[in-house]
Structures are given as C-alpha cells and as structure tokens.
Scaffold this active site. Structure first.
Site, PDB file in Angstrom:
ATOM      1  CG  ASP A 278       8.278   0.552  41.167  1.00 40.94           C
ATOM      2  OD1 ASP A 278       7.657   1.310  41.020  1.00 40.94           O
ATOM      3  OD2 ASP A 278       7.983  -0.450  40.049  1.00 40.94           O
ATOM      4  CD1 TRP A 279      11.480  -2.510  35.516  1.00 38.50           C
ATOM      5  CD2 TRP A 279       9.602  -3.669  35.040  1.00 38.50           C
ATOM      6  NE1 TRP A 279      11.560  -3.177  34.205  1.00 38.50           N
ATOM      7  CE2 TRP A 279      10.503  -3.880  34.128  1.00 38.50           C
ATOM      8  CE3 TRP A 279       8.555  -4.491  35.262  1.00 38.50           C
ATOM      9  CZ2 TRP A 279      10.408  -4.992  33.261  1.00 38.50           C
ATOM     10  CZ3 TRP A 279       8.233  -5.355  34.354  1.00 38.50           C
ATOM     11  CH2 TRP A 279       9.170  -5.536  33.444  1.00 38.50           C
TER      12      TRP A 279
END
Ligand code: GLC
Length: 744
Positions: A278-279
């Site tokens: 994820d980011w």
C-alpha cells in the site's frame, strides 16, 4: 451420440481453454526470455511504483532508464501515451508501464459506495458497475484499479467501512468476485478492461477501536474463518493483483508478513498475480517498530513476497545492495519481476501499450447513467414506513429540506477522486425535474451535515409548515467517511437531530432519507419520522434513484450489509456473534431498575443495561412496499453425509399489492463444535422477483464444505452433530429447521 451442436460447442470451448492455456504458457516463455536479458537494476525498476508527475524531466529520465515499472494517479491520456512511448521505444528493453488509479466505485459515472452496492445484494449490478468503471477509466489509459476492497468490516466507527462490502464474509466474497469480473471481464487484454486488486491483504477491518491504521489482534482461526475467505475467493476468481494492508496482524505488519504473503497467498492458494504494497506501507514498518530503517524494511518486504513498492522508494534505494550483500537472493527479485511481467502480458500491454484517446464521450454514457440510477435505487434500504411511502404523484406541495438534499459532492461519497459533483443529479434536482406538477419548497436549512446554525433550522421549519409532506435528507458529508475518517460517535453530525425534532413538531408527515458512509445511531430520528430510507452515499444518480423509490417507480429491495447499533457503545455488534454462556434474557434496562435495587435483584446475563442486547437494525434487514410471508424451510434430508449435500427450500409469498424483489437469505448454525460457532452464518442468498399475490419456491444446496470451519489445531473441517438452518428475510428473523451432519 453427442448432439452435433453440443459437440461443436464443447469442441470450441476446449479450443478456447487450450488457447488460453497456450497463451499463458507462451507468456511464461516470453517472461523467461525477457528476464534473462534484464540487469538487476532493470528488474528492480519494475518493482518500483510512483505517483505521476506529468512529463517532468525526472520522470521521463526514470522511465527511459527502466527505473519505473508502474505509475499511479497519472490521468492525462496524452501524458500516459508519451510516457509509454518512452518506455516502449526508448528504454533498453521496451517493457511497457502499467498505469493505475483508485477507481473504487466509478471513474466519472459514480455508483453507490461499495457498502451501498452490497446493500443491493445484486451481483449483476455490482459487476455491471465495475464494467462501466473499467470502460471509463481505461479510456484515459488506466489499466489497473485498486479495487475491490474486500476487508470484512464489523466496526462502523472505521471510516473505510464505506469502501467495504460490510460485516459478512459470504456477502463480501460474493460482491468482491462480482466486482473483479466486472473490472477484468473474460479477457484482461481487452483494452476496455482493467486489472483488479484485492485489498487490503489482510485483516485491515479489524482495526482496534475502529481507528484507521490501528493494530489488530486476530486469532488464526478467526483470520481464516472471517477475514481471509473473500481474498481466497478473489484469488480463485482470477484477481490480477493483491495489495498489502497497512495494519499489523498480531504484531507483524502485512507488508513484512511472510506467513501471510508466502505461506498462505502463494503456498496454499497458488496465487501468481502481483502483490503491491500500500502507499508507503513498506516504509511505515519503521514507525510500526518492525523495521529499524528503510533498508531493513526493504529486505523484510522483499523476502515477505511484496512484488511492487508503492511510494516507499525502499526497493529502488536498497534492493541492489541487499542482493549484493546476500540479504535478498536475486531469485526473490526474479520471482517478483515474473509476477509483474505476467500482469503486463495478461493486460496485453506488450502488444497494445497505448491507449486510444476517446475524449469525454467515454464518460456518462446513457447505459452508465441508467446503471447508476438503478444501483442507487437498488441500494436504498427502507427502514420504516407507516404507509406514507410511496408518495402519491398528486401530492401538492413537498418541502425538500436537509443538508444532503442538494449536495452533489456529498452524495458521491468517499473514494471517487475523479467524480465530478457538477454531474451529480441531487434529490432536489431530480424531484424538480421529474415531478413538475408538484410545488417544491426547497430549504436545506443546515448548510452541511456538521452545521449547528439554529437560525438555519428555522428557515427549514418555516418551509416545512407550508408543505403537505416533508422530505428531510440528512446524513454525513462525504469527508466524514473513507480513509483516516474514523468517528468515535456515529450519531448524526451537527444539529440535524434538532432539525428533525423541529420538523416533527410541525405535525406534517415526515420522511427521513439518510445518506451516509456508515451505519449511524439514528434510532431517535427514525422514531420521529413516518418513514425512513437509508442510502449509503449513492453516487452520481442518487437523486433520480432515490426519487424513483420515494415515488414508487422502484420498490425498495435493499438489505443492510452491516448491523446498525443503537448506540456507539454497543460496538462491536454484528449478527454472526457467539452465544456466550449466558445469552441475554430477562433484560432490565437501566431506567427500569428500581431505586435502591439490591445487587441480586436483576438478571445476570449478557447485555448492556442502557442498550439491551439487540441492534437498532440487524444485518440483512430491509423493508419493502409489499410484505412477504416465508414458509418453514423444507430439507431434502434431515441427515447430511460427510461430503454430501442437502437441498433446503422455502416458499415465499408476496402478500402485498406491489410486485417486488426480495433478498432471501440462507443461514446455518453449528450447535456444538470444538471451537464455538456463531449463532448464525450466512451461506447463501438469492434476490428474486415475486409478483403481488404470487408465491415462489426458492432452493439452496448446502454441502458439507459449507459447514466447515478452521479448528484450534489449524485444520479446516466439519464436525458431526446438530445444525440449524434458516431461510429468512434477515439475520434476526425466521424459525430454524434442524438437520444432522453424520459421522460417516
Ligand atoms: C491509500 C489506500 C489504498 C489506495 C492507495 C493508493 O492509502 O490505503 O487503498 O489504493 O493508497 O491510493
């Protein structure tokens, strides 16, 4: 002899399967060949995903040097094609980029938020919405979306429940698979399709206190029974990619969790798609306290099987040295790159790397708007109706009030970066457009959901006094739900309750329509209303869709995909709970306790003194304009053999005066087991149409596998004994029939 037609069809099918298998075999050969020519730096470049910065010198140089494998958030099709041209024609190996975006419930034509789509219990609608989203997004060159979000969510304080399909494993699995099918279609290489992404792997919805990004503690048997099955179903449905979750599970962040990502995802499920972080989730293992620094995080994530690094810059900074130092074997890098190249081959990017610009005619097409309108109607849940709904078209004056009556931005909800509020049709606009003979008195009163301006309320009340019927659109602004938008109190924000109280005081018929991104504790507000409709932020066409329901053009059929608490303090409260050793009985509520009561004067069972033990509305609940009568379920046998199946059927009669759809739900309960089982578990549902006065028989097959669960010894299996089975309109009603699972 096999009928010629069937033979031909079978032959054709065999050809297609063989071609697909050959295609995949061919891809593997092409992957091997390409990989053999790649330098370590080029391999690591494929594992690096960054957010777009247009045609900046840094970006074009990085692409030309093969240092980027994927971009997200680049939306200009000319820029996308130019970056792709540089990658394909100017980099050493010509490996195409893949462009990604969060297209969660629509790109331009916005459908209801996923929690609303789940309220429709309509697989076909969810699939169609994803198909339309893929068509719109791919028209600008996006070929990878970060959806479906299939985190089972039992806590409405969590803002991301909006993005989920709710609290149930079976419903989440069904909706997630439908969305994957809509995004990917039958051939992922079609340029109007996008790669789906099953996220967030895993257990993100169990965030402690419903506080986003918070820690989770999930026993393995619960992780495998509740949170993992939607991901397993997604893998089996061919989801092209998975995304790590931000959270830790029992102290290990998902981005560094070898057991989760290798033992289960790759080992047990045989998954060969891409796992993207994820980011910044790789870098966040430092504040988690799992990684000492970014180099350590890079090593942990690579060895844990995370193929692509979204925005941590961990791989591009440290992977080459980690390989040189022997801390990460180059075979680990090769495996990640294989998965990434496989995705790009499956997307057809090596053969057709460029998007064909279609301009804005790709957006808001007639079928898209019609689909979004039907979805908005189909996802509305009727909570209460004293008969005022559907509204009669001969009603003379309607007051349309409330902060969500005319908010194009709020009705599209969270996670719709590319939605355009100016294209929304609000409830006020829709009613005005479609019922010109009715005098509409419009006064929002409160300007936004958190507004506390008492003066504004007076204006709305004055408007209401002139009307025959009041439609009050209340709820949450979009900004109050979604990522990092958890609430510790899930009541109506601002002064909306006071607004509703004063509207009630006018004595006029009052219809409450609540538009929100989560369940809300609206018991008193519904109590003050003559009818109440719940709409989980229903998208671009929320206005027409809700107007269709309010005026009876569509009979409401939505059912809650998540339990509604009476008060926040009941959370967690969900239907498939355990029974406890003292299930609630003999409830004495707090105001009924005599003064000076002695300690032993009221009961000792499991409930809250100030809430009792039932929710405001149970999972699966939703009313119609008609009524349905359920017969007792009938079983093909009272005994199921191991590995066998039984068929359960039930006759449902439409006993009212409206033709309508009904979501018929199948639940089971394992009465005695080595690990206590829930009081009910959803194992099937069917949305059926029943004409007024007619009856329909519904059948479900239940197999032994449906009765299995993960035991304390880590095995999955069934245990002989007594089961109960319901076929009912929601998770709290109906009477069970019993059957036995035999030992042999
Ligand atoms: C976000 C979200 C994830 C999303 C990603 C890219 O922080 O957690 O769901 O896909 O970053 O925007």
């Amino acid at each position: 002899m096999m009928n010629l037609k069937i033979f031909a069809a079978t032959g054709l099918a065999v050809c297609f399967c063989a071609a697909a298998a050959a295609g995949q075999k061919n891809d593997e050969g092409r992957i091997d060949e390409l990989l053999s020519r790649m330098t370590l730096a080029e391999k690591i470049g494929q594992m690096h995903q960054i957010t777009g910065t247009g045609l900046s010198a840094d970006m074009t140089a990085a692409v030309r040097d093969g240092k980027v494998g994927s971009l997200l958030n680049e939306l200009d099709v000319e820029t996308i094609n130019e970056l792709q041209r540089i990658a394909v024609e100017e980099s050493r190996l010509g490996i195409p980029l893949v462009f990604a975006r969060d297209v969660i419930h629509g790109f331009k034509t916005i459908y209801p938020i996923p929690l609303g789509q789940a309220a429709s219990w309509d697989r076909a609608m969810v699939e169609e919405g994803a198909r339309i989203a893929a068509r719109e997004a791919s028209s600008v060159g996006i070929r990878w979306t970060f959806a479906p979000m299939i985190d089972v969510s039992r806590d409405p304080r969590w803002g991301r429940i909006a993005e989920s399909f709710g609290e149930d494993t079976y419903l989440t699995s069904a909706m997630g698979v439908a969305m994957i099918r809509g995004f990917q279609g039958g051939d992922l290489a079609s340029q109007d399709r996008v790669a789906a992404c099953a996220k967030h792997f895993a257990g993100y919805g169990a965030a402690e206190a419903g506080k986003d990004y918070n820690t989770t503690w999930i026993p393995e048997s619960q992780l495998r029974d509740v949170y993992l099955p939607p991901f397993h179903a997604a893998a089996d449905a061919g989801a092209a990619t998975f995304m790590c979750s931000f959270n830790d599970i029992n102290g290990i962040p998902s981005s560094g969790n070898e057991w989760l990502n290798r033992t289960i995802l790759r080992g047990e499920w045989g998954y060969d798609g891409v796992l993207v972080s994820d980011w910044g989730s790789i870098e966040q293992m430092i504040p988690h306290g799992f990684s000492a620094d970014l180099k350590h995080a890079a090593r942990q994530a690579a060895n844990a099987g995370v193929d692509m690094d979204m925005m941590s810059f961990a791989y591009t900074s440290y992977l080459e040295s980690l390989v040189a130092e022997g801390q990460v074997d180059e075979s680990v890098v090769d495996e990640a790159v294989r998965n990434i190249l496989r995705l790009k081959f499956r997307l057809g990017l090596f053969d057709k790397p460029y998007a064909e610009p279609q301009g804005r005619e790709a957006f808001y097409r007639e079928d898209a708007l019609a689909g979004a309108r039907a979805a908005a109607s189909g996802s509305a849940v009727l909570l209460k109706n004293n008969g005022i709904l559907p509204l009669k078209e001969d009603v003379k004056r309607i007051a349309v009030v409330g902060p969500l009556s005319d908010s194009g931005r709020d009705q599209i909800g969270t996670w719709c970066f590319d939605g355009e509020p100016q294209h929304s049709v609000t409830p006020l606009q829709a009613i005005r457009n479609e019922y010109p003979a009715i005098e509409i008195i419009a006064e929002a009163g409160l300007a936004y959901s958190r507004d506390r301006d008492a003066k504004a309320i007076e204006k709305a009340v004055r408007a209401a006094k002139k009307a025959d019927v009041i439609l009050c659109f209340a709820g949450e602004e979009a900004i109050l739900s979604g990522e990092a938008r958890s609430r510790a109190d899930i009541s109506l924000p601002g002064a909306q309750t006071e607004l509703i109280r004063q509207l009630k005081a006018t004595g006029k018929p009052l219809v409450l329509i609540v538009m929100a991104g989560r369940p809300l504790t609206i018991g008193s507000e519904v109590g003050m209303s003559d009818a109440a409709l719940f709409s989980f932020h229903a998208g671009t066409m929320a206005g027409p869709g809700l107007a269709d329901v309010l005026f009876g053009k569509v009979v409401p059929s939505g059912k809650l995909p998540v339990t509604f608490p009476r008060m926040t303090g009941q959370i967690p409260v969900y239907y498939n709970h355990k029974n406890t050793g003292r299930p609630a009985s003999g409830i004495t509520l707090i105001d009924d306790i005599p003064v000076d009561a002695v300690q032993t004067s009221i009961g000792f069972t499991s409930y809250h003194l100030d809430a009792g033990d039932s929710p405001l509305y149970p999972f699966g609940y939703g009313l119609s304009y008609t009524t349905f009568e359920y017969g007792m379920p009938r079983l093909s046998s009272a005994v199921m053999r191991p590995g066998g199946k039984i068929t359960a059927s039930c006759t449902i009669k439409n006993t009212g005066s409206f033709d309508a759809s009904e979501v018929v739900q199948l639940y089971i309960r394992d009465k005695v087991a080595s690990l206590i089982r829930p009081v009910r578990e959803l194992k099937g549902f069917k949305k059926i149409n029943i004409a007024a006065g007619e009856s329909v028989a519904v059948e479900f097959d239940i197999t032994a596998d449906d009765l299995g669960f993960w035991r304390g010894d880590g095995s999955f299996g069934t245990e002989a004994g007594e089961f109960e089975l319901w076929i009912s309109p929601d998770s709290a009603s109906g009477a069970p029939v019993r059957f036995d699972l035999a030992n042999e």
